[in-house]
Design an enzyme around this catalytic site. Structure first.
Site, short mmCIF file in Angstrom:
data_model
loop_
_atom_site.label_atom_id
_atom_site.label_comp_id
_atom_site.label_asym_id
_atom_site.label_seq_id
_atom_site.Cartn_x
_atom_site.Cartn_y
_atom_site.Cartn_z
N TRP A 153 43.28 53.93 43.22
CA TRP A 153 42.88 55.01 42.32
C TRP A 153 42.31 54.52 41.00
O TRP A 153 41.76 55.30 40.23
CB TRP A 153 44.10 55.91 42.02
CG TRP A 153 45.34 55.12 41.73
CD1 TRP A 153 46.34 54.82 42.63
CD2 TRP A 153 45.72 54.47 40.50
NE1 TRP A 153 47.31 54.04 42.03
CE2 TRP A 153 46.94 53.80 40.72
CE3 TRP A 153 45.15 54.39 39.24
CZ2 TRP A 153 47.60 53.07 39.74
CZ3 TRP A 153 45.79 53.65 38.25
CH2 TRP A 153 47.00 53.01 38.51
N ASN A 154 42.46 53.24 40.68
CA ASN A 154 42.07 52.82 39.31
C ASN A 154 40.56 52.71 39.15
O ASN A 154 40.02 53.05 38.11
CB ASN A 154 42.77 51.53 38.90
CG ASN A 154 42.43 50.36 39.77
OD1 ASN A 154 42.14 50.52 40.96
ND2 ASN A 154 42.47 49.16 39.22
N LYS A 177 40.31 54.69 53.76
CA LYS A 177 41.29 55.59 53.15
C LYS A 177 41.27 55.33 51.65
O LYS A 177 41.85 54.35 51.19
CB LYS A 177 42.71 55.36 53.70
CG LYS A 177 43.65 56.48 53.27
CD LYS A 177 45.12 56.13 53.38
CE LYS A 177 45.58 55.24 52.27
NZ LYS A 177 45.39 55.78 50.90
N GLU A 180 44.75 58.93 47.65
CA GLU A 180 44.93 60.39 47.73
C GLU A 180 44.85 61.01 46.33
O GLU A 180 44.67 62.22 46.19
CB GLU A 180 46.30 60.74 48.36
CG GLU A 180 46.37 60.53 49.86
CD GLU A 180 46.23 59.07 50.29
OE1 GLU A 180 46.61 58.17 49.51
OE2 GLU A 180 45.71 58.83 51.39
N GLY A 230 44.67 46.77 46.20
CA GLY A 230 45.90 47.46 45.82
C GLY A 230 46.90 46.46 45.25
O GLY A 230 46.51 45.40 44.77
N GLU A 252 42.36 42.26 47.86
CA GLU A 252 42.18 42.18 46.40
C GLU A 252 43.44 42.78 45.80
O GLU A 252 43.63 43.98 45.86
CB GLU A 252 40.98 43.02 45.94
CG GLU A 252 39.65 42.62 46.50
CD GLU A 252 39.18 41.29 45.97
OE1 GLU A 252 39.76 40.78 44.99
OE2 GLU A 252 38.24 40.75 46.55
N CYS A 286 42.99 45.46 37.45
CA CYS A 286 43.63 44.23 37.94
C CYS A 286 43.18 43.00 37.16
O CYS A 286 43.90 42.01 37.10
CB CYS A 286 43.37 44.07 39.43
SG CYS A 286 41.64 44.21 39.86
N GLU A 460 35.20 39.92 47.46
CA GLU A 460 34.22 40.98 47.61
C GLU A 460 33.07 40.65 46.67
O GLU A 460 33.22 39.82 45.76
CB GLU A 460 34.84 42.33 47.26
CG GLU A 460 35.90 42.74 48.25
CD GLU A 460 36.34 44.17 48.10
OE1 GLU A 460 36.92 44.50 47.06
OE2 GLU A 460 36.08 44.96 49.02
P1 NAD Z 1 51.21 51.16 45.22
O1 NAD Z 1 51.48 49.73 45.49
O2 NAD Z 1 52.12 52.18 45.79
O3 NAD Z 1 49.75 51.56 45.72
C1 NAD Z 1 48.58 50.84 45.41
C2 NAD Z 1 47.47 51.41 46.28
O4 NAD Z 1 47.74 51.10 47.64
C3 NAD Z 1 47.37 52.94 46.25
O5 NAD Z 1 46.01 53.30 46.26
C4 NAD Z 1 48.08 53.42 47.49
O6 NAD Z 1 47.51 54.62 48.01
C5 NAD Z 1 47.84 52.28 48.45
N1 NAD Z 1 48.94 52.05 49.39
C6 NAD Z 1 50.26 52.17 49.15
N2 NAD Z 1 50.96 51.84 50.24
C7 NAD Z 1 50.06 51.51 51.19
C8 NAD Z 1 50.16 51.06 52.52
N3 NAD Z 1 51.35 50.85 53.11
N4 NAD Z 1 49.02 50.81 53.19
C9 NAD Z 1 47.82 50.97 52.62
N5 NAD Z 1 47.66 51.39 51.36
C10 NAD Z 1 48.76 51.65 50.65
O7 NAD Z 1 51.19 51.29 43.68
P2 NAD Z 1 50.61 52.35 42.68
O8 NAD Z 1 51.74 52.99 41.96
O9 NAD Z 1 49.57 53.24 43.25
O10 NAD Z 1 49.91 51.33 41.69
C11 NAD Z 1 50.72 50.48 40.93
C12 NAD Z 1 50.45 49.05 41.17
O11 NAD Z 1 49.41 48.81 42.10
C13 NAD Z 1 49.98 48.40 39.90
O12 NAD Z 1 51.10 47.90 39.21
C14 NAD Z 1 49.07 47.34 40.34
O13 NAD Z 1 49.78 46.14 40.52
C15 NAD Z 1 48.62 47.72 41.69
N6 NAD Z 1 47.21 48.10 41.81
C16 NAD Z 1 46.29 47.12 41.88
C17 NAD Z 1 44.97 47.46 42.00
C18 NAD Z 1 43.91 46.40 42.08
O14 NAD Z 1 42.76 46.68 41.76
N7 NAD Z 1 44.18 45.20 42.55
C19 NAD Z 1 44.59 48.79 42.03
C20 NAD Z 1 45.57 49.79 41.95
C21 NAD Z 1 46.88 49.42 41.86
#
Ligand code: NAD
Length: 478
Positions: A153-154, A177, A180, A230, A252, A286, A460
């Site tokens: 989402w970021n 995906k 959400e 993520g 990533e 990130c 990427e």
């Molecule tokens: P999270 O770990 O629950 O989710 C991160 C992302 O992964 C979300 O978009 C979520 O929909 C997706 N996700 C979650 N579980 C999944 C699964 N089992 N399979 C596939 N996708 C899944 O955390 P959050 O609360 O949404 O974000 C917090 C942390 O996520 C941050 O502290 C940061 O470390 C990390 N993050 C990193 C990036 C990045 O660009 N690398 C981007 C967003 C979040």
């Protein structure tokens, strides 16, 4: 321009699907905490349809001339530019970032489509000299097949755009995906590709419970490659699932970027660049600069210059032109700040700016500066993913490099120095996938973006973002 939030849908086999008894979840505006719309979740039958559509579309898309694939991507890029103002407002409504930032992200996504439109035409193989006359050895790039991708989402435009552009330019088909929490930005990219003539089934967007959807898609024999942006925690889960089928994987993941400010640095220039970069997207990036190691001779001047600029930031609803920082994207980030900041202060860190939630309905947090932060503070070890700068003095470059390398992350790092010896030591000594010296510009379509250690696997962008969607095939012929 309208601030009406468009009803989000699924996008499967060229159809925009909603309702019909599907489970829904609310999409929330982080600036107001109000529900914007109900997002439909894909049923198992929807996921099966997406898998079947992507598999069905693959042979024709793979056989489509790169010139035609290029045309679709370029036309989609120009549609995105035409629609940029409207799409940016959808992004701000669902994600919170200032609309100016949202538009820049969208334009960067259009640039990514354009770059891959060109690079896809240059996916050259190679001819290896044969072993004897009449023997020819060719190395070919073959698209891997159906890709399952997961975006956060970021950066709700740029992270999907990288996956779409790399996969589609290489001849793969894709089930994506997006988060959400930010569906309409990714759907707007899909809409641009659809309107540019992308054949049905080549791209499919689904939403649902992230863990269930990813498990189901990754386990399917149809899926040949997995790409995730993520957190490191989710990356480990997804990597394990992909490993069961020896599926190609690009990850990533999280970072905790160190910034080294050397004794010869231009403190004002460093503070200008670092404040802009730290608080962009409310720090939810990130590659955001996070741990600042400042040479002790410049420490006081740097801290003063940094704080002076931070207190001028204007936090507010991203739809207002005057806002330079929006809310955090979801209540989980507010809860994380609430946990991390008091912990650091309790362990002896000094709070020089911010440190509090901003009262009101949205998920706002003050731009925060902490100094003399002990290394056992939670936020020196876990990715804060919020508007927190952690500034510490160091006695030498060697000390800074050792401290920069102490975490399992290795995504981005930054340094400020003109000294050639220091640049060499930094380029060689930092365990990082990307390093910016006197610049924060490390993310661009034409250069590989990726991390080392637990920050990820593969890249990427750049040619690497294209070959990541290809298998190599050796053909030896007489
Ligand atoms: P999270 O770990 O629950 O989710 C991160 C992302 O992964 C979300 O978009 C979520 O929909 C997706 N996700 C979650 N579980 C999944 C699964 N089992 N399979 C596939 N996708 C899944 O955390 P959050 O609360 O949404 O974000 C917090 C942390 O996520 C941050 O502290 C940061 O470390 C990390 N993050 C990193 C990036 C990045 O660009 N690398 C981007 C967003 C979040």
């Amino acid at each position: 321009m309208s601030d009406h939030y468009v009803q989000p849908t699924l996008y499967i086999d060229g159809q925009w699907l909603m309702g019909a008894g599907r489970q829904v979840e609310p999409v929330v505006n982080p600036a107001t905490a109000q529900v914007l719309a109900e997002l439909p979740h894909a049923t198992q039958a929807d996921l099966d349809s997406a898998l079947a559509a992507a598999a069905r579309a693959f042979p024709a898309w793979r056989a489509t001339a790169p010139l035609e694939r290029s045309r679709v991507l370029r036309q989609a890029a120009s549609l995105l530019r035409e629609r940029a103002d409207d799409i940016a407002r959808q992004t701000t409504l669902e994600q919170g970032k200032p609309v100016r930032e949202a538009k820049l992200e969208l334009l960067a996504s259009a640039d990514t489509f354009d770059w891959y439109a060109e690079e896809g035409r240059r996916l050259y193989g190679r001819i290896v000299p044969g072993r004897h006359p009449g023997h020819r050895v060719s190395v070919l790039h073959e698209p891997v097949g159906v890709v399952a991708a997961f975006a956060p989402w970021n950066f709700p435009a740029l992270t999907p755009a990288r996956k779409m552009a790399g996969a589609l330019a290489s001849g793969c088909t894709l089930i994506l995906k997006p988060s959400e929490e930010t569906p309409n930005t990714a759907l707007a990219l899909a809409r641009a590709l659809h309107d540019a003539g992308l054949p049905a089934g080549v791209l499919n967007l689904v939403f649902g419970d992230p863990s269930q959807v990813s498990q189901y898609l990754i386990a399917s024999p149809v899926v040949a490659k997995v790409s995730l942006t993520g957190s490191t925690a989710v990356g480990k889960l997804v990597a394990q699932q992909a490993a069961r089928g020896i599926k190609r994987t690009t990850l990533e993941l999280g970072g905790h970027a160190p910034v080294i400010v050397c004794a010869d640095a231009d403190v004002d220039k460093a503070a200008d660049l670092l404040v802009a970069s730290k608080y962009r997207n409310a720090g939810q990036i990130c590659i955001a600069p996070t741990r600042f190691y400042v040479h002790e001779s410049k420490y006081a001047a740097f801290v003063e210059a940094f704080v002076q600029r931070v207190v001028r930031l204007k936090v507010g609803n991203g739809l207002e032109e005057s806002s330079t920082m929006g809310p955090l994207a979801n209540p989980r980030r507010v809860a994380a700040m609430d946990r991390l900041v008091p912990d650091a202060v309790q362990r002896g860190a000094r709070l020089l700016a911010g440190g509090q939630r901003i009262k009101g309905a949205g998920f706002f947090w003050q731009p925060t500066v902490l100094t003399e932060v002990p290394e056992d503070a939670l936020l020196m070890n876990e990715e804060p993913f919020g508007p927190l700068a952690l500034i510490n003095p160091v006695a030498s470059l060697d000390e800074a490099i050792v401290r920069a390398n102490r975490l399992p992350f290795g995504l981005a790092a930054y340094a400020f120095t003109q000294d050639s010896g220091a640049r060499m030591a930094l380029s060689r000594g930092l365990e990082t996938g990307m390093l910016g010296i006197n610049t924060m510009t490390i993310s661009m379509p034409e250069a590989p973006f990726g991390g080392v250690k637990e920050s990820g696997l593969g890249s990427e962008c750049g040619i690497e973002g294209l070959t990541a969607y290809c298998n190599l095939r050796l053909v030896s012929e007489e």
